[in-house]
Design a protein around this motif. Structure first.
Motif, PDB file in Angstrom:
ATOM      1  N   TYR A  62      24.806  14.409  42.713  1.00 22.40           N
ATOM      2  CA  TYR A  62      25.752  15.288  43.399  1.00 22.40           C
ATOM      3  C   TYR A  62      27.057  14.554  43.691  1.00 22.40           C
ATOM      4  CZ  TYR A  62      21.768  18.429  44.373  1.00 22.40           C
ATOM      5  OH  TYR A  62      20.684  19.272  44.280  1.00 22.40           O
TER       6      TYR A  62
ATOM      7  N   LEU B 232      30.046  22.561  41.572  1.00 26.52           N
ATOM      8  CA  LEU B 232      29.197  21.855  42.536  1.00 26.52           C
ATOM      9  C   LEU B 232      28.151  22.787  43.128  1.00 26.52           C
ATOM     10  CD1 LEU B 232      31.918  19.755  44.389  1.00 26.52           C
ATOM     11  CD2 LEU B 232      30.017  18.827  43.058  1.00 26.52           C
TER      12      LEU B 232
ATOM     13  N   PRO C 168      22.961  22.216  42.277  1.00 25.33           N
ATOM     14  CA  PRO C 168      21.596  22.183  42.834  1.00 25.33           C
ATOM     15  C   PRO C 168      20.696  23.266  42.257  1.00 25.33           C
ATOM     16  CG  PRO C 168      23.253  22.067  44.575  1.00 25.33           C
ATOM     17  CD  PRO C 168      23.970  22.438  43.323  1.00 25.33           C
TER      18      PRO C 168
END
Length: 265
Positions: free
Chosen positions: A51, A73, A77
């Motif tokens: 990340y 971004l 995840p």
């Protein structure tokens, strides 16, 4: 415990909780599951480095606007986990907001259908995370990548502690499976991880205040999640673990966003 057990434990984490292909048959006895719990923070650090690294690269090299960078971004995840934890967030929300008894809530967790509360809570979660990431990215300071590393580090520790300290809600599923590796010394092990990360963070950033704030927030979230799992579900399950991880990360993203907004990070 031999180093090979920890290596296999880390590979098990990748195999179960990421889309990274691990084409290898790994041992899943109690010893290796215990090793997996012990290296959860390391798995979180690897995820955090991903990340943080992507955040730094986008700030330094991306031709996109802050909005475009934040979107990438925001997707990261979801892609990394294949949406695994979001599924737990949806099911847990449906069950919790049903306001039924424990047995009925557990039945709802097992129901493959998605209810209105699950959809609404998912929208809130993803919208809030996008807002936090956008404003953090818009601030545009590459040193914030250090904090990106900490967020998965703590969320994985919360997951490990919940697995280790909360009775299973049912004798099946991923939570019950990993609880075969329960470890009486896990809290001590995690204390060493936190201490080591704190020392490293101090040398990198020159301060420790934000690290301590993240530590306190993660600890309080663990207490809150543990109590909620026992009170409302009678124990822990795979869905609750996914919801706990997403909730812990959202809390830490929010804290980082607030710190950036008031100029303290």
């Amino acid at each position: 415990m031999k180093a090979k057990a920890y290596i296999n434990g880390l590979l098990l984490s990748f195999q179960f909780f990421s889309v990274l292909p691990i084409h290898r048959e790994l041992p899943v006895d109690a010893r290796h599951l215990q090793a997996t719990l012990r290296v959860f923070p390391l798995f979180g650090l690897v995820k955090g480095l991903l990340y943080g690294g992507v955040f730094w690269l986008l700030l330094e090299w991306s031709p996109l606007s802050p909005l475009g960078d934040a979107f990438l971004l925001w997707l990261l995840p979801i892609i990394w986990t294949g949406g695994l934890h979001l599924d737990g967030w949806i099911d847990t929300s449906d069950a919790f907001f049903s306001y039924r008894d424990v047995k009925r809530r557990l039945d709802i967790l097992n129901d493959p259908r998605v209810g209105a509360f699950g959809v609404l809570s998912l929208i809130v979660l993803l919208a809030a995370r996008f807002l936090f990431l956008y404003e953090i990215t818009k601030f545009g300071h590459s040193l914030l990548a250090t904090f990106f590393v900490l967020i998965p580090f703590y969320s994985q520790m919360v997951t490990g502690l919940l697995l280790n300290s909360v009775t299973p809600a049912k004798k099946e599923g991923i939570a019950y499976f990993f609880q075969q590796g329960k470890d009486a010394r896990l809290f001590v092990c995690y204390s060493f991880w936190v201490t080591g990360a704190g020392v490293l963070f101090f040398f990198i950033s020159g301060g420790i205040n934000v690290f301590l704030l993240f530590t306190a927030a993660a600890a309080m979230f663990f207490v809150f999640a543990r109590r909620g799992a026992l009170k409302h579900f009678g124990g822990i399950s795979g869905d609750l673990l996914g919801a706990g991880l997403e909730g812990a990360e959202l809390l830490l993203w929010m804290i980082l966003w607030l710190l950036v907004s008031i100029g303290m990070a």
